[in-house]
Design an enzyme around this catalytic site. Structure first.
Site, PDB file in Angstrom:
ATOM      1  N   ASP A   1      58.046  18.675  64.711  1.00 23.23           N
ATOM      2  CA  ASP A   1      58.529  17.556  65.532  1.00 23.23           C
ATOM      3  C   ASP A   1      60.016  17.644  65.868  1.00 23.23           C
ATOM      4  O   ASP A   1      60.699  16.630  66.019  1.00 23.23           O
ATOM      5  CB  ASP A   1      58.241  16.201  64.836  1.00 23.23           C
ATOM      6  CG  ASP A   1      56.767  16.047  64.513  1.00 23.23           C
ATOM      7  OD1 ASP A   1      55.944  16.585  65.265  1.00 23.23           O
ATOM      8  OD2 ASP A   1      56.456  15.396  63.495  1.00 23.23           O
TER       9      ASP A   1
ATOM     10  N   LYS B   1      60.108  20.617  70.110  1.00 24.63           N
ATOM     11  CA  LYS B   1      59.681  21.914  70.683  1.00 24.63           C
ATOM     12  C   LYS B   1      59.107  21.711  72.083  1.00 24.63           C
ATOM     13  O   LYS B   1      59.389  22.479  72.998  1.00 24.63           O
ATOM     14  CB  LYS B   1      58.617  22.579  69.773  1.00 24.63           C
ATOM     15  CG  LYS B   1      59.125  22.917  68.390  1.00 24.63           C
ATOM     16  CD  LYS B   1      58.046  23.535  67.517  1.00 24.63           C
ATOM     17  CE  LYS B   1      56.934  22.594  67.128  1.00 24.63           C
ATOM     18  NZ  LYS B   1      57.342  21.456  66.278  1.00 24.63           N
TER      19      LYS B   1
ATOM     20  N   ALA C   1      49.091  19.512  66.278  1.00 27.88           N
ATOM     21  CA  ALA C   1      50.370  19.469  66.987  1.00 27.88           C
ATOM     22  C   ALA C   1      50.419  18.251  67.912  1.00 27.88           C
ATOM     23  O   ALA C   1      49.396  17.796  68.409  1.00 27.88           O
ATOM     24  CB  ALA C   1      50.548  20.738  67.814  1.00 27.88           C
ATOM     25  N   GLY C   2      51.617  17.750  68.118  1.00 28.77           N
ATOM     26  CA  GLY C   2      51.843  16.708  69.118  1.00 28.77           C
ATOM     27  C   GLY C   2      53.175  17.008  69.764  1.00 28.77           C
ATOM     28  O   GLY C   2      54.221  16.826  69.130  1.00 28.77           O
ATOM     29  N   HIS C   3      53.151  17.558  70.964  1.00 25.37           N
ATOM     30  CA  HIS C   3      54.380  17.972  71.642  1.00 25.37           C
ATOM     31  C   HIS C   3      54.624  17.020  72.808  1.00 25.37           C
ATOM     32  O   HIS C   3      53.848  16.983  73.762  1.00 25.37           O
ATOM     33  CB  HIS C   3      54.260  19.427  72.119  1.00 25.37           C
ATOM     34  CG  HIS C   3      54.121  20.405  70.987  1.00 25.37           C
ATOM     35  ND1 HIS C   3      53.938  21.752  71.161  1.00 25.37           N
ATOM     36  CD2 HIS C   3      54.161  20.222  69.639  1.00 25.37           C
ATOM     37  CE1 HIS C   3      53.866  22.351  69.984  1.00 25.37           C
ATOM     38  NE2 HIS C   3      53.987  21.434  69.043  1.00 25.37           N
TER      39      HIS C   3
ATOM     40  N   ARG D   1      35.196  34.415  57.074  1.00 27.19           N
ATOM     41  CA  ARG D   1      34.338  35.144  58.019  1.00 27.19           C
ATOM     42  C   ARG D   1      33.045  34.390  58.320  1.00 27.19           C
ATOM     43  O   ARG D   1      31.975  34.966  58.444  1.00 27.19           O
ATOM     44  CB  ARG D   1      34.061  36.567  57.498  1.00 27.19           C
ATOM     45  CG  ARG D   1      35.324  37.397  57.511  1.00 27.19           C
ATOM     46  CD  ARG D   1      35.256  38.564  56.596  1.00 27.19           C
ATOM     47  NE  ARG D   1      35.158  38.140  55.217  1.00 27.19           N
ATOM     48  CZ  ARG D   1      35.093  38.966  54.198  1.00 27.19           C
ATOM     49  NH1 ARG D   1      35.096  40.256  54.398  1.00 27.19           N
ATOM     50  NH2 ARG D   1      35.008  38.510  52.968  1.00 27.19           N
TER      51      ARG D   1
ATOM     52  N   GLN E   1      54.060  23.253  64.497  1.00 29.83           N
ATOM     53  CA  GLN E   1      54.190  22.977  63.055  1.00 29.83           C
ATOM     54  C   GLN E   1      55.494  23.440  62.413  1.00 29.83           C
ATOM     55  O   GLN E   1      55.985  22.771  61.533  1.00 29.83           O
ATOM     56  CB  GLN E   1      53.009  23.545  62.230  1.00 29.83           C
ATOM     57  CG  GLN E   1      51.767  22.697  62.325  1.00 29.83           C
ATOM     58  CD  GLN E   1      50.950  22.994  63.537  1.00 29.83           C
ATOM     59  OE1 GLN E   1      50.551  24.122  63.745  1.00 29.83           O
ATOM     60  NE2 GLN E   1      50.691  21.989  64.362  1.00 29.83           N
TER      61      GLN E   1
ATOM     62  N   PRO F   1      54.738   6.668  60.501  1.00 28.58           N
ATOM     63  CA  PRO F   1      56.207   6.717  60.497  1.00 28.58           C
ATOM     64  C   PRO F   1      56.657   8.029  59.875  1.00 28.58           C
ATOM     65  O   PRO F   1      56.077   8.479  58.889  1.00 28.58           O
ATOM     66  CB  PRO F   1      56.622   5.530  59.624  1.00 28.58           C
ATOM     67  CG  PRO F   1      55.389   4.985  59.009  1.00 28.58           C
ATOM     68  CD  PRO F   1      54.189   5.596  59.668  1.00 28.58           C
TER      69      PRO F   1
ATOM     70  N   GLY G   1      69.620  19.131  73.259  1.00 29.79           N
ATOM     71  CA  GLY G   1      68.825  18.027  73.806  1.00 29.79           C
ATOM     72  C   GLY G   1      69.562  16.734  73.534  1.00 29.79           C
ATOM     73  O   GLY G   1      69.925  16.457  72.391  1.00 29.79           O
TER      74      GLY G   1
ATOM     75  N   GLY H   1      68.453  13.629  74.988  1.00 29.01           N
ATOM     76  CA  GLY H   1      67.574  12.527  75.381  1.00 29.01           C
ATOM     77  C   GLY H   1      66.189  13.106  75.562  1.00 29.01           C
ATOM     78  O   GLY H   1      66.027  14.326  75.656  1.00 29.01           O
TER      79      GLY H   1
HETATM   80  P1  GDP Z   1      57.527  18.591  68.806  1.00 25.22           P
HETATM   81  O1  GDP Z   1      56.275  18.445  68.014  1.00 25.22           O
HETATM   82  O2  GDP Z   1      58.499  19.541  68.173  1.00 25.22           O
HETATM   83  O3  GDP Z   1      57.289  18.929  70.251  1.00 25.22           O
HETATM   84  O4  GDP Z   1      58.244  17.167  68.790  1.00 25.22           O
HETATM   85  P2  GDP Z   1      57.534  15.727  68.973  1.00 25.22           P
HETATM   86  O5  GDP Z   1      57.166  15.538  70.382  1.00 25.22           O
HETATM   87  O6  GDP Z   1      56.473  15.538  67.956  1.00 25.22           O
HETATM   88  O7  GDP Z   1      58.704  14.765  68.529  1.00 25.22           O
HETATM   89  C1  GDP Z   1      59.941  14.794  69.162  1.00 25.22           C
HETATM   90  C2  GDP Z   1      60.261  13.366  69.662  1.00 25.22           C
HETATM   91  O8  GDP Z   1      61.605  13.306  70.039  1.00 25.22           O
HETATM   92  C3  GDP Z   1      59.461  12.999  70.908  1.00 25.22           C
HETATM   93  O9  GDP Z   1      59.294  11.600  70.921  1.00 25.22           O
HETATM   94  C4  GDP Z   1      60.394  13.427  72.045  1.00 25.22           C
HETATM   95  O10 GDP Z   1      60.190  12.683  73.241  1.00 25.22           O
HETATM   96  C5  GDP Z   1      61.734  13.090  71.445  1.00 25.22           C
HETATM   97  N1  GDP Z   1      62.833  13.973  71.865  1.00 25.22           N
HETATM   98  C6  GDP Z   1      62.828  15.312  72.058  1.00 25.22           C
HETATM   99  N2  GDP Z   1      64.074  15.764  72.326  1.00 25.22           N
HETATM  100  C7  GDP Z   1      64.881  14.674  72.276  1.00 25.22           C
HETATM  101  C8  GDP Z   1      66.296  14.485  72.417  1.00 25.22           C
HETATM  102  O11 GDP Z   1      67.065  15.413  72.639  1.00 25.22           O
HETATM  103  N3  GDP Z   1      66.763  13.191  72.275  1.00 25.22           N
HETATM  104  C9  GDP Z   1      65.938  12.135  72.016  1.00 25.22           C
HETATM  105  N4  GDP Z   1      66.458  10.929  71.893  1.00 25.22           N
HETATM  106  N5  GDP Z   1      64.605  12.290  71.869  1.00 25.22           N
HETATM  107  C10 GDP Z   1      64.092  13.539  71.986  1.00 25.22           C
HETATM  108  P1  IMO Z   2      54.105  19.748  65.716  1.00 27.89           P
HETATM  109  O1  IMO Z   2      53.606  20.993  66.386  1.00 27.89           O
HETATM  110  C1  IMO Z   2      54.737  17.606  61.979  1.00 27.89           C
HETATM  111  C2  IMO Z   2      51.817  18.263  58.794  1.00 27.89           C
HETATM  112  C3  IMO Z   2      50.930  17.104  58.401  1.00 27.89           C
HETATM  113  C4  IMO Z   2      50.717  17.412  56.929  1.00 27.89           C
HETATM  114  C5  IMO Z   2      50.624  18.940  56.907  1.00 27.89           C
HETATM  115  C6  IMO Z   2      49.201  19.486  56.921  1.00 27.89           C
HETATM  116  O2  IMO Z   2      53.948  18.517  66.515  1.00 27.89           O
HETATM  117  O3  IMO Z   2      55.479  19.949  65.181  1.00 27.89           O
HETATM  118  P2  IMO Z   2      47.334  19.694  58.790  1.00 27.89           P
HETATM  119  O4  IMO Z   2      46.626  18.621  59.578  1.00 27.89           O
HETATM  120  O5  IMO Z   2      48.018  20.701  59.635  1.00 27.89           O
HETATM  121  O6  IMO Z   2      46.451  20.316  57.759  1.00 27.89           O
HETATM  122  O7  IMO Z   2      48.463  18.885  57.969  1.00 27.89           O
HETATM  123  O8  IMO Z   2      51.303  19.383  58.072  1.00 27.89           O
HETATM  124  N1  IMO Z   2      51.786  18.618  60.235  1.00 27.89           N
HETATM  125  C7  IMO Z   2      52.775  18.346  61.081  1.00 27.89           C
HETATM  126  N2  IMO Z   2      53.939  17.683  60.910  1.00 27.89           N
HETATM  127  N3  IMO Z   2      54.460  18.173  63.181  1.00 27.89           N
HETATM  128  C8  IMO Z   2      53.319  18.870  63.358  1.00 27.89           C
HETATM  129  O9  IMO Z   2      53.073  19.558  64.488  1.00 27.89           O
HETATM  130  C9  IMO Z   2      52.396  18.947  62.298  1.00 27.89           C
HETATM  131  N4  IMO Z   2      51.182  19.526  62.147  1.00 27.89           N
HETATM  132  C10 IMO Z   2      50.825  19.330  60.873  1.00 27.89           C
HETATM  133  O10 IMO Z   2      51.584  15.868  58.592  1.00 27.89           O
HETATM  134  O11 IMO Z   2      51.866  17.052  56.190  1.00 27.89           O
HETATM  135 MG    MG Z   3      55.136  16.950  67.121  1.00 30.59          MG
END
Ligand code: GDP
Ligand code: IMO
Ligand code: MG
Length: 447
Positions: A13, A16, A39-41, A142, A220, A300, A417, A419
């Site tokens: 998070d 990326k 993942a949640g991007h 496998r 991750q 959270p 970054g 914002g």
């Molecule tokens: P990822 O999994 O690495 O792609 O990151 P996530 O999307 O899970 O979490 C990053 C959070 O920060 C998201 O809500 C983005 O919209 C936000 N974000 C990313 N870059 C910035 C930044 O430079 N500033 C702010 N304020 N928010 C950002």
């Molecule tokens: P992105 O790509 C943050 C964490 C979970 C848990 C551990 C194992 O958005 O950065 P899993 O479901 O993979 O077996 O969970 O890994 N986790 C992440 N934490 N960002 C992620 O992906 C994650 N993907 C898994 O919260 O602690």
């Molecule tokens: Mg994420």
């Protein structure tokens, strides 16, 4: 320089999605190489927010081919849903290719994930519940089903037969569909995705041979890597740059840049050690200001400060050649910014580079802090100035911070970054932080 791997340097998070989306405007291909819907991007485009779970960020760019590489585990039902959602937003602009070698997440895997978490009780890992670990277990065992199987009923049927027999503890579970129904559903979804399911190795080799811009999008991150993360509190794939090779079929010499993505502070979601975690008011303030909630589960996020021991470790493991520091705006208005520069280890030694292998020991390290001067609040006026004038408008103390990170890791910070929006990324030409390096010693000093 044609193949760039973008890797999270912390616990996931880091932003990326934001950074890869920014780079994708110039890319011909973006490739996810591990993980799955855990993942949640997040990408913010104007007033629209998209959270990609399985689709590579390149799908949002019309000139880009977005590839789900062989190292991924795919939930095909979730994927068709995600494709629909992104299409409805009018943002499905690229071409999608799914490697026929991707493993398939089945209902068994989600049930097994929940069951194992239950067994762990108070030591639960806090997984995303998406069946990731069990899907990878069946891959190495496998016994997995792959996307290629979804086009071949005569192969898929016996594989499902074996899986149902191998997991007797799930028999009769109300959420496990009967085998025949799962077979029908998988063939249907396989048919829906059929046009996208292809071999991808030669597609990538040819792109490299043509000198195309190729972006490999990590998920991750380093400290959740199955071997180098905080075992067992991590995910079941290789989110480090080595995983970008096994997860795509590209050879090592094809990679030209490894971009580490980190937040100016740190977060973690789920269980496990977090030496620089800020509990109480500091953590709450970071969570509130940074909007720190899981993009996949809505949980959270735990918040804390930048940890240079873990960052140096990530730099070395991945061979990072550049850094992108996100969310610097979130720290605007902090009077001082704590950074952990080393650890006191439980055995009395100090470490600046390598964390203990045991999660139990990492939980006991004592960070050695340095306090850097904070920078001003990111007001709309400051954002406008940065948008107009670029890096020249960055606050002096922030340049100081970026320069410090760069010096402490030996890696240049080339992107910032400030914002969540697509436009809120700044490129820092090499050398622009040099002037900040010559500032007076840090007020506050080390402790
Ligand atoms: P990822 O999994 O690495 O792609 O990151 P996530 O999307 O899970 O979490 C990053 C959070 O920060 C998201 O809500 C983005 O919209 C936000 N974000 C990313 N870059 C910035 C930044 O430079 N500033 C702010 N304020 N928010 C950002
Ligand atoms: P992105 O790509 C943050 C964490 C979970 C848990 C551990 C194992 O958005 O950065 P899993 O479901 O993979 O077996 O969970 O890994 N986790 C992440 N934490 N960002 C992620 O992906 C994650 N993907 C898994 O919260 O602690
Ligand atoms: Mg994420």
């Amino acid at each position: 320089m044609t193949v760039t791997v973008a890797i999270g340097a912390q616990f996931g998070d880091e932003g990326k999605g934001h950074i890869v989306d920014h780079l994708s405007s110039e890319a011909d291909l973006t490739v996810r190489f591990q993980g799955g819907p855990n993942a949640g991007h997040t990408i913010r485009i104007g007033d629209r927010t998209v959270i990609l779970h399985q689709l590579p960020a390149g799908i949002l760019h019309s000139r880009c081919t977005a590839v789900c590489g062989p190292g991924m585990v795919i939930d095909p039902f979730g994927l068709t849903e995600e494709i629909r959602e992104v299409r409805e937003k009018g943002l499905f602009l690229g071409r999608l290719v799914l490697s026929e070698r991707c493993h398939v997440i089945l209902p068994h895997h989600r049930l097994q994930d929940a069951w194992e978490e239950g067994l762990r009780g108070k030591d639960a890992l806090g997984t995303t519940g998406r069946g990731i670990g069990p899907a990878y277990m069946d891959r190495v065992g496998r016994m997995g089903v792959r996307l290629a199987d979804l086009k071949r009923p005569e192969i898929l049927g016996p594989k499902l037969e074996l899986l149902y027999r191998a997991k007797p503890y799930l028999a009769g579970h109300p959420d496990l569909p009967p085998k025949e129904r799962l077979l029908t559903d998988l063939l249907r979804v396989g048919n829906e995705l059929s046009a996208h399911i292809q071999p991808t190795e030669s597609l990538l080799w040819q792109a490299v041979a043509r000198d195309d811009e190729v972006l490999l999008e990590g998920a991750q991150s380093t400290l959740l890597d199955i071997d180098f993360g905080t075992y067992p509190f991590l995910t079941s794939s290789h989110g480090t740059s080595a995983g970008a090779l096994t997860g795509t079929g590209l050879p090592p010499q094809s990679v030209s840049e490894v971009l580490g993505v980190l937040k100016a502070y740190a977060t973690r979601v789920g269980g496990g050690p977090f030496p620089t975690e800020a509990k109480g008011a500091d953590g709450d303030r970071l969570r509130e200001k940074g909007g720190e909630r899981g993009a996949t589960t809505g949980r959270p996020r735990r918040c804390g400060w930048l940890d240079l021991v873990l960052l140096r470790y990530a730099v070395h493991l991945n061979g990072m050649t550049q850094l992108a520091v996100t969310k610097v705006d979130v720290l605007g208005g902090e009077p001082q910014v704590p950074v952990a520069v080393a650890y006191h280890l439980p055995d009395g030694r100090e470490s600046t580079l390598e964390p203990p292998a045991l999660a139990e020991d990492l939980a006991l390290v004592e960070p050695i802090w340095r306090f850097l001067p904070g920078w001003e609040e990111f007001t709309p006026t400051l954002r406008e100035r940065i948008a107009r004038e670029g890096h020249y408008a960055l606050p002096r103390e922030l340049r100081h911070f970026l320069s410090f990170v760069s010096r402490e890791t030996g890696v240049p910070v080339t992107r910032v970054g400030y914002g969540p929006s697509r436009e809120e990324t700044l490129e820092l030409p090499l050398g622009v932080l040099e002037s900040a390096r010559s500032l007076a010693p840090w007020p506050g000093g080390s402790s």
